[in-house]
Write a protein that holds these residues in place. Structure first.
Motif, PDB file in Angstrom:
ATOM      1  N   ASP A  51       0.846  -1.206   0.000  1.00 52.81           N
ATOM      2  CA  ASP A  51       0.000   0.000   0.000  1.00 52.81           C
ATOM      3  C   ASP A  51       0.880   1.255   0.000  1.00 52.81           C
ATOM      4  O   ASP A  51       0.623   2.216  -0.716  1.00 52.81           O
ATOM      5  CB  ASP A  51      -0.904   0.040   1.237  1.00 52.81           C
ATOM      6  N   LEU A  52       1.923   1.155   0.813  1.00 41.49           N
ATOM      7  CA  LEU A  52       2.844   2.284   0.926  1.00 41.49           C
ATOM      8  C   LEU A  52       3.564   2.515  -0.410  1.00 41.49           C
ATOM      9  O   LEU A  52       3.744   3.658  -0.838  1.00 41.49           O
ATOM     10  CB  LEU A  52       3.861   1.995   2.034  1.00 41.49           C
ATOM     11  N   ASP A  53       3.957   1.405  -1.046  1.00 39.79           N
ATOM     12  CA  ASP A  53       4.618   1.523  -2.354  1.00 39.79           C
ATOM     13  C   ASP A  53       3.652   2.118  -3.386  1.00 39.79           C
ATOM     14  O   ASP A  53       4.062   2.901  -4.247  1.00 39.79           O
ATOM     15  CB  ASP A  53       5.126   0.156  -2.832  1.00 39.79           C
ATOM     16  N   ALA A  54       2.380   1.760  -3.250  1.00 41.60           N
ATOM     17  CA  ALA A  54       1.383   2.315  -4.179  1.00 41.60           C
ATOM     18  C   ALA A  54       1.239   3.818  -3.969  1.00 41.60           C
ATOM     19  O   ALA A  54       1.136   4.585  -4.935  1.00 41.60           O
ATOM     20  CB  ALA A  54       0.042   1.611  -3.987  1.00 41.60           C
ATOM     21  N   VAL A  55       1.256   4.241  -2.703  1.00 44.39           N
ATOM     22  CA  VAL A  55       1.176   5.681  -2.406  1.00 44.39           C
ATOM     23  C   VAL A  55       2.381   6.386  -3.016  1.00 44.39           C
ATOM     24  O   VAL A  55       2.257   7.437  -3.663  1.00 44.39           O
ATOM     25  CB  VAL A  55       1.134   5.923  -0.865  1.00 44.39           C
ATOM     26  N   THR A  56       3.565   5.776  -2.841  1.00 44.98           N
ATOM     27  CA  THR A  56       4.795   6.392  -3.380  1.00 44.98           C
ATOM     28  C   THR A  56       4.739   6.451  -4.900  1.00 44.98           C
ATOM     29  O   THR A  56       5.153   7.448  -5.506  1.00 44.98           O
ATOM     30  CB  THR A  56       6.035   5.572  -2.933  1.00 44.98           C
ATOM     31  N   ARG A  57       4.234   5.384  -5.489  1.00 41.34           N
ATOM     32  CA  ARG A  57       4.145   5.333  -6.969  1.00 41.34           C
ATOM     33  C   ARG A  57       3.306   6.502  -7.494  1.00 41.34           C
ATOM     34  O   ARG A  57       3.621   7.104  -8.509  1.00 41.34           O
ATOM     35  CB  ARG A  57       3.546   3.988  -7.385  1.00 41.34           C
ATOM     36  N   GLU A  58       2.245   6.802  -6.768  1.00 40.14           N
ATOM     37  CA  GLU A  58       1.361   7.902  -7.175  1.00 40.14           C
ATOM     38  C   GLU A  58       2.073   9.257  -7.158  1.00 40.14           C
ATOM     39  O   GLU A  58       1.637  10.203  -7.800  1.00 40.14           O
ATOM     40  CB  GLU A  58       0.157   7.989  -6.221  1.00 40.14           C
ATOM     41  N   LEU A  59       3.168   9.322  -6.400  1.00 41.52           N
ATOM     42  CA  LEU A  59       3.864  10.603  -6.233  1.00 41.52           C
ATOM     43  C   LEU A  59       4.908  10.844  -7.316  1.00 41.52           C
ATOM     44  O   LEU A  59       5.561  11.888  -7.324  1.00 41.52           O
ATOM     45  CB  LEU A  59       4.541  10.651  -4.861  1.00 41.52           C
ATOM     46  N   ALA A  60       5.079   9.874  -8.192  1.00 42.13           N
ATOM     47  CA  ALA A  60       6.091  10.036  -9.252  1.00 42.13           C
ATOM     48  C   ALA A  60       5.603  11.023 -10.294  1.00 42.13           C
ATOM     49  O   ALA A  60       4.484  10.902 -10.798  1.00 42.13           O
ATOM     50  CB  ALA A  60       6.355   8.683  -9.910  1.00 42.13           C
ATOM     51  N   PRO A  61       6.439  12.015 -10.619  1.00 38.80           N
ATOM     52  CA  PRO A  61       6.058  12.893 -11.732  1.00 38.80           C
ATOM     53  C   PRO A  61       5.952  12.046 -13.008  1.00 38.80           C
ATOM     54  O   PRO A  61       6.739  11.122 -13.199  1.00 38.80           O
ATOM     55  CB  PRO A  61       7.238  13.865 -11.837  1.00 38.80           C
ATOM     56  N   THR A  62       4.992  12.340 -13.830  1.00 33.49           N
ATOM     57  CA  THR A  62       4.805  11.554 -15.053  1.00 33.49           C
ATOM     58  C   THR A  62       5.797  12.007 -16.118  1.00 33.49           C
ATOM     59  O   THR A  62       5.929  13.194 -16.391  1.00 33.49           O
ATOM     60  CB  THR A  62       3.363  11.750 -15.582  1.00 33.49           C
ATOM     61  N   VAL A  63       6.489  11.033 -16.686  1.00 36.16           N
ATOM     62  CA  VAL A  63       7.482  11.346 -17.713  1.00 36.16           C
ATOM     63  C   VAL A  63       7.000  10.788 -19.057  1.00 36.16           C
ATOM     64  O   VAL A  63       6.652   9.620 -19.159  1.00 36.16           O
ATOM     65  CB  VAL A  63       8.848  10.717 -17.353  1.00 36.16           C
ATOM     66  N   THR A  64       6.947  11.646 -20.047  1.00 32.31           N
ATOM     67  CA  THR A  64       6.580  11.198 -21.399  1.00 32.31           C
ATOM     68  C   THR A  64       7.725  11.571 -22.340  1.00 32.31           C
ATOM     69  O   THR A  64       8.006  12.759 -22.527  1.00 32.31           O
ATOM     70  CB  THR A  64       5.300  11.926 -21.882  1.00 32.31           C
ATOM     71  N   LEU A  65       8.367  10.583 -22.883  1.00 27.41           N
ATOM     72  CA  LEU A  65       9.528  10.856 -23.738  1.00 27.41           C
ATOM     73  C   LEU A  65       9.178  10.661 -25.207  1.00 27.41           C
ATOM     74  O   LEU A  65       8.673   9.612 -25.596  1.00 27.41           O
ATOM     75  CB  LEU A  65      10.689   9.941 -23.355  1.00 27.41           C
ATOM     76  N   THR A  66       9.441  11.701 -25.978  1.00 26.31           N
ATOM     77  CA  THR A  66       9.266  11.585 -27.432  1.00 26.31           C
ATOM     78  C   THR A  66      10.541  12.091 -28.100  1.00 26.31           C
ATOM     79  O   THR A  66      10.553  13.125 -28.755  1.00 26.31           O
ATOM     80  CB  THR A  66       8.055  12.425 -27.910  1.00 26.31           C
TER      81      THR A  66
END
Lengths: 191, 179
Positions: free
Chosen positions: A5-20
Motif C-alpha cells: 500500500d505504501l509503495d502504491a502511495v509512493t508510486r502515485e507521487l512520481a512525476p509523469t514522464v513522457t519521452l518523445t
C-alpha cells in the motif's frame, strides 16, 4: 500501512514522464560520447586474494566464544593488540589475545586487516561464562540454538571442514577462555 | 581503418545505451524536474559509463549501476558542479519542445513524502518509481542487500508514521471545524 500500500502511495507521487525523443537525437548523443577519449584499459591486475578467515566461511553464521569475562572499556590506557592473526595456507587463524577488550577494538583490528567481520557483545547466563559456545543460523529460530561446545566439538556449520571450507583453531589455540568469571557477557563473533 | 577493440567497445556501449537511455533520463527528470538539467546529467552519466566501460556490470545490474552513476552526477550537480554539453543540444531542444514532465499532484502524501530525509525518499522511489529489487538497489547505492533491507524497512516505517500523523491532524482539524 502495508508495504505494498505504501509503495502504491509512493508510486502515485512520481512525476509523469513522457519521452518523445527521436532516434537521431539518441544516435547523435551516443556518437558524441563514444567519440571522446575512452579511459585507458583498466589495469586488470587484481589485488591478491585475501585469505579467508577461519571463522568466516559462511557470511551469516555466528560463532560465539564465551570468552565472557568483562568486556570492559578502559579508555585512556595504552592498548596493545587485542587479536593475533596467523596465516595458514588460504586460511587465517585468529587468536584472542585480550579477552577483556572492547568489541570496538576487535572490530577496528579486523577492519585494519581489511576483513569484514563484526564482533558484538551479548549477555549469557552465568553457567556459560568461561566456556566456548556456538550457534549458527540465519534466522531468529536458529539464533535460539545456542549451545555449549563439548571439548573437541567443532562449531556447527562454520568450523566443520566437511561442511565448509573453513577450519578452526584447535582447542589449545583458543585463547578466548576468560581468566575471570562473571560478569556474564560473551563476545559472539559475527561474520 | 577501424580499430577492432574500439569498435567492440562502441558496440557494447551502444547496446546498453539504447536499452537504458529512456530509463536513466526518466530517473533524472523525476529528480530534477528540469529537462535542460536532465539532458546534461544524462550525458555526464553515459560519459562516465563510456570511460568506465570495463566496470559496467552485465544483465539486470546494468541499469541500477547506471542509476548509481546518475545519482552521484546529480549530487555533484546539486553542489553546483554541473556543466553544459554541446553534444546534448539536440536532445535538450527536443525535450524542451515535448514538455516531458508532469509533476505529481500536490497531495498530503506528497507533502509528507518531501518531509522525509533524502535517503528515505530515494530508497522508496527506487522501489516504487524505478521498480528495482533489493539487489539492484544495493548496486545503485553501493551497499549490501542487508543494509538496503534495513534502511528500506526504516524508511517505510518513518513514512507510515508521518502519513498517520498527518491523517490524524486532518481528522482533528475537520472535527474542530464541524463544532
Amino acid at each position: 500501512m502495508k508495504k505494498h500500500d505504501l509503495d502504491a502511495v509512493t508510486r502515485e507521487l512520481a512525476p509523469t514522464v513522457t519521452l518523445t525523443i527521436s532516434q537521431d537525437a539518441w544516435t547523435e548523443l551516443s556518437d558524441g560520447i563514444t567519440a571522446t577519449e575512452a579511459s585507458p584499459a583498466v589495469d586488470k591486475r587484481r589485488a591478491p586474494a585475501r585469505p579467508r578467515l577461519v571463522l568466516v566461511a559462511a557470511a551469516s553464521l555466528l560463532i560465539v566464544g564465551a570468552i565472557a569475562a568483562a568486556v570492559v572499556s578502559r579508555p585512556g590506557q595504552d592498548q596493545p593488540q587485542a587479536l593475533s592473526v596467523t596465516e595458514m595456507g588460504d586460511k587465517l587463524i585468529v587468536r584472542v589475545i585480550d579477552p577483556t577488550a572492547d568489541p570496538k577494538r576487535y572490530n577496528a583490528e579486523f577492519k585494519k586487516l581489511g576483513l569484514n567481520i563484526k564482533v558484538k557483545a551479548v549477555a549469557v547466563s552465568p553457567p556459560f561464562v568461561g566456556t566456548m559456545i556456538s550457534f549458527s543460523g540465519r534466522n531468529a529460530h536458529d539464533m535460539g540454538q545456542l549451545h555449549r561446545l563439548e571439548p573437541g566439538e567443532k562449531c556447527n556449520g562454520t568450523l566443520n571442514p566437511r561442511s565448509s571450507s573453513a577450519g578452526r583453531p584447535s582447542p589449545e589455540r583458543r585463547t578466548g577462555t576468560p581468566r575471570r568469571r562473571p560478569p556474564s557477557r560473551a563476545s559472539p563473533w559475527q561474520a | 581503418m577501424h580499430d577492432p577493440p574500439r569498435d567492440g567497445r562502441r558496440e557494447r556501449f551502444g547496446e546498453f545505451f539504447s536499452a537504458n537511455h529512456d530509463a536513466v533520463l526518466g530517473y533524472l527528470l523525476r529528480r530534477t524536474g528540469s529537462s535542460h538539467d536532465a539532458a546534461d546529467l544524462l550525458a555526464d552519466t553515459f560519459l562516465i559509463a563510456w570511460r568506465r566501460l570495463d566496470e559496467v556490470p552485465a544483465g539486470d545490474q546494468t541499469r541500477p549501476w547506471l542509476y548509481g552513476v546518475a545519482r552521484r552526477v546529480l549530487a555533484n550537480h546539486r553542489r553546483g558542479e554541473g556543466r553544459r554539453h554541446a553534444l546534448t543540444d539536440r536532445l535538450r531542444s527536443e525535450l524542451a519542445e515535448s514538455a516531458p514532465l508532469e509533476p505529481a499532484p500536490d497531495s498530503t502524501a506528497a507533502k509528507v513524502f518531501h518531509e522525509l530525509p533524502e535517503q528515505d525518499r530515494e530508497l522508496l522511489s527506487l522501489v516504487a518509481w524505478e521498480e528495482l529489487d533489493t539487489a539492484q538497489i544495493a548496486t545503485t547505492l553501493g551497499c549490501s542487500r542487508n543494509a538496503v533491507r534495513i534502511r528500506l524497512h526504516r524508511a517505510r516505517k518513518r513514512f507510515t508514521k508521518l502519513l498517520e500523523a498527518s491523517n490524524r491532524s486532518t481528522v482533528t482539524t475537520k472535527a474542530e471545524g464541524s463544532r
